[in-house]
Enzyme design. Structure first.
Site, PDB file in Angstrom:
ATOM      1  N   ASP A 116      15.727   6.949   1.621  1.00 50.56           N
ATOM      2  CA  ASP A 116      15.008   6.333   2.871  1.00 50.56           C
ATOM      3  C   ASP A 116      14.052   5.467   2.691  1.00 50.56           C
ATOM      4  O   ASP A 116      13.172   5.211   3.327  1.00 50.56           O
ATOM      5  CB  ASP A 116      14.073   7.344   4.026  1.00 50.56           C
ATOM      6  CG  ASP A 116      13.562   8.545   2.586  1.00 50.56           C
ATOM      7  OD1 ASP A 116      12.693   7.337   1.767  1.00 50.56           O
ATOM      8  OD2 ASP A 116      12.692   9.138   3.936  1.00 50.56           O
ATOM      9  N   GLU A 162      21.715  12.694   2.473  1.00 50.11           N
ATOM     10  CA  GLU A 162      20.386  12.545   2.966  1.00 50.11           C
ATOM     11  C   GLU A 162      20.101  11.931   4.298  1.00 50.11           C
ATOM     12  O   GLU A 162      18.855  11.154   4.311  1.00 50.11           O
ATOM     13  CB  GLU A 162      19.091  12.056   2.515  1.00 50.11           C
ATOM     14  CG  GLU A 162      18.275  12.860   2.296  1.00 50.11           C
ATOM     15  CD  GLU A 162      16.606  12.368   0.742  1.00 50.11           C
ATOM     16  OE1 GLU A 162      16.762  13.712   0.665  1.00 50.11           O
ATOM     17  OE2 GLU A 162      16.234  11.735   1.665  1.00 50.11           O
ATOM     18  N   GLU A 173       9.449   4.728   5.472  1.00 49.46           N
ATOM     19  CA  GLU A 173      10.730   5.331   5.120  1.00 49.46           C
ATOM     20  C   GLU A 173      11.723   6.478   6.654  1.00 49.46           C
ATOM     21  O   GLU A 173      12.029   6.115   6.739  1.00 49.46           O
ATOM     22  CB  GLU A 173      10.214   7.572   4.628  1.00 49.46           C
ATOM     23  CG  GLU A 173       9.855   6.236   3.006  1.00 49.46           C
ATOM     24  CD  GLU A 173       8.816   6.214   2.444  1.00 49.46           C
ATOM     25  OE1 GLU A 173       8.091   5.640   1.439  1.00 49.46           O
ATOM     26  OE2 GLU A 173       7.560   5.536   3.638  1.00 49.46           O
ATOM     27  N   HIS A 187       0.635  10.072  -2.508  1.00 48.62           N
ATOM     28  CA  HIS A 187       0.465   8.794  -2.880  1.00 48.62           C
ATOM     29  C   HIS A 187       0.712   8.292  -1.187  1.00 48.62           C
ATOM     30  O   HIS A 187       1.248   6.869  -1.572  1.00 48.62           O
ATOM     31  CB  HIS A 187       1.653   8.521  -3.654  1.00 48.62           C
ATOM     32  CG  HIS A 187       2.787   9.084  -3.561  1.00 48.62           C
ATOM     33  ND1 HIS A 187       3.415   9.919  -3.394  1.00 48.62           N
ATOM     34  CD2 HIS A 187       4.239   8.511  -2.544  1.00 48.62           C
ATOM     35  CE1 HIS A 187       4.643   9.815  -3.111  1.00 48.62           C
ATOM     36  NE2 HIS A 187       5.098   9.322  -2.335  1.00 48.62           N
ATOM     37  N   ARG A 190       1.231   6.271   2.274  1.00 48.09           N
ATOM     38  CA  ARG A 190       0.116   5.275   2.466  1.00 48.09           C
ATOM     39  C   ARG A 190      -0.376   5.552   4.156  1.00 48.09           C
ATOM     40  O   ARG A 190      -1.680   5.649   3.695  1.00 48.09           O
ATOM     41  CB  ARG A 190       0.882   4.682   3.146  1.00 48.09           C
ATOM     42  CG  ARG A 190       1.469   2.973   2.036  1.00 48.09           C
ATOM     43  CD  ARG A 190       2.378   1.532   2.160  1.00 48.09           C
ATOM     44  NE  ARG A 190       3.126   1.015   1.647  1.00 48.09           N
ATOM     45  CZ  ARG A 190       4.372   1.327   0.901  1.00 48.09           C
ATOM     46  NH1 ARG A 190       5.213   2.318   0.666  1.00 48.09           N
ATOM     47  NH2 ARG A 190       4.890   0.966   0.091  1.00 48.09           N
ATOM     48  N   HIS A 209       0.634   8.338  -9.115  1.00 48.17           N
ATOM     49  CA  HIS A 209       1.077   7.181  -8.856  1.00 48.17           C
ATOM     50  C   HIS A 209       0.655   6.081  -9.495  1.00 48.17           C
ATOM     51  O   HIS A 209      -0.644   6.028  -9.021  1.00 48.17           O
ATOM     52  CB  HIS A 209       1.243   7.287  -7.193  1.00 48.17           C
ATOM     53  CG  HIS A 209       2.280   6.175  -7.049  1.00 48.17           C
ATOM     54  ND1 HIS A 209       1.735   4.558  -6.700  1.00 48.17           N
ATOM     55  CD2 HIS A 209       2.903   6.184  -5.724  1.00 48.17           C
ATOM     56  CE1 HIS A 209       3.080   4.538  -6.206  1.00 48.17           C
ATOM     57  NE2 HIS A 209       3.756   5.156  -5.373  1.00 48.17           N
TER      58      HIS A 209
END
Length: 302
Positions: free
Chosen positions: A18, A40, A54, A130, A132, A163
């Site tokens: 994604d 997936e 995503e 990590h 957002r 990250h």
């Protein structure tokens, strides 16, 4: 992608997951009218901003794909409800296949700190954070909760591959930097991450993939998010949705660390994401679709 597609003239383009490169690859294939296989497929939160970007990437890829390789029955049902075009196959997740080759008892880490960790005498917690949507107060809550867990459990050490996002690093090093028994290291490649999880006692993460990989290694997962596109793990008991509130994260982590029975229930739960044969099912599905195999492959069942 234009040049590659024009040179290779593929009969099918596979895209995986994604990410924004997944969406770009699918869009390129669509523009060239090349069939698309989505590995997936069917994961959903039904909130287009979480995870961001995503969720929207995978929704848009589903609208373009011709073959949908869904890891679980629930993922396949999501696609059926959306009435997507093409064929839907339930395959398990290829990440579980990969772990059959990456995890080795004699593995040596390239980061010497990891080779020196006392995996037998200490309880190692692996952390990733990590997303957002966790930037700001949620991430600060998560970092402070990790510090609380370490402070109240003298035999616990945390390994956090941080990250490279400046926002993430500023938060992580600002709150946890210099704290005893917290190791903030650079990101790890997939083999190192798999072998680190294989040796740890608990995973705390806002990642998607780790929610599938850690249970395959018998490791409980606390999901540091408000929702997950992988509810099968929660239903199976391999993961718990810890959210982003400091006290709740501390409570759930402490329960696993202080209650052996609670830990054992999660560690022994059956992983719903695959049996290590997803890739074979995908290959057979492609062969069937192109008339190279007589029988449609059987779906994976957890």
């Amino acid at each position: 992608m234009d040049r590659v597609i024009e040179e290779a003239r593929p009969d099918l383009i596979l895209v995986h997951g994604d990410t924004s490169t997944t969406f770009a690859g699918a869009l390129s294939a669509f523009y060239h009218q090349v069939p698309i296989g989505h590995v997936e497929a069917g994961l959903r939160t039904y909130d287009k901003y979480s995870p961001y970007p995503e969720e929207m990437n995978r929704v848009l890829v589903s609208d373009m794909a011709d073959l949908h390789f869904a890891p679980t029955a629930a993922n396949a049902e999501n696609l059926r409800r959306e009435a997507v075009g093409g064929e839907i196959f339930i395959t398990g997740n290829t990440a579980i296949d990969a772990m059959r080759t990456t995890v080795r008892p004699d593995f040596r880490f390239s980061t010497e700190l990891l080779n020196r960790l006392d995996f037998d005498g200490k309880r190692i917690i692996v952390v990733t954070c990590h997303r957002r949507e966790n930037y700001g107060a949620p991430m600060e809550n998560i970092m402070r909760a990790i510090g609380d867990v370490v402070a109240t459990h003298p035999d616990v050490e945390v390994v956090y591959p941080v990250h490279l996002s400046p926002t993430v690093r500023q938060c992580a090093f600002g709150i946890l930097g210099g704290m005893e028994r917290v190791h903030l290291i650079d990101p790890l490649d997939v083999e190192e991450m798999h072998n680190l999880m294989a040796r740890c006692c608990l995973v705390m993460t806002d990642s998607g993939g780790l929610q599938e990989e850690a249970p395959a290694l018998g490791k409980p997962v606390l999901v540091l998010r408000r929702e997950t596109e992988r509810p099968e793990a929660v239903a199976a008991g391999t993961a718990r949705l810890a959210g982003v509130e400091r006290d709740e994260i501390v409570r759930l982590a402490s329960e696993l660390l202080d209650d052996p029975a609670a830990y054992a229930r999660m560690a022994r739960a059956v992983n719903p994401y695959g049996d290590g044969h997803a890739c074979g099912r995908i290959v057979r599905a492609i062969a069937w679709k192109f008339g190279l195999e007589a029988a449609r492959p059987e779906d994976f069942r957890a």
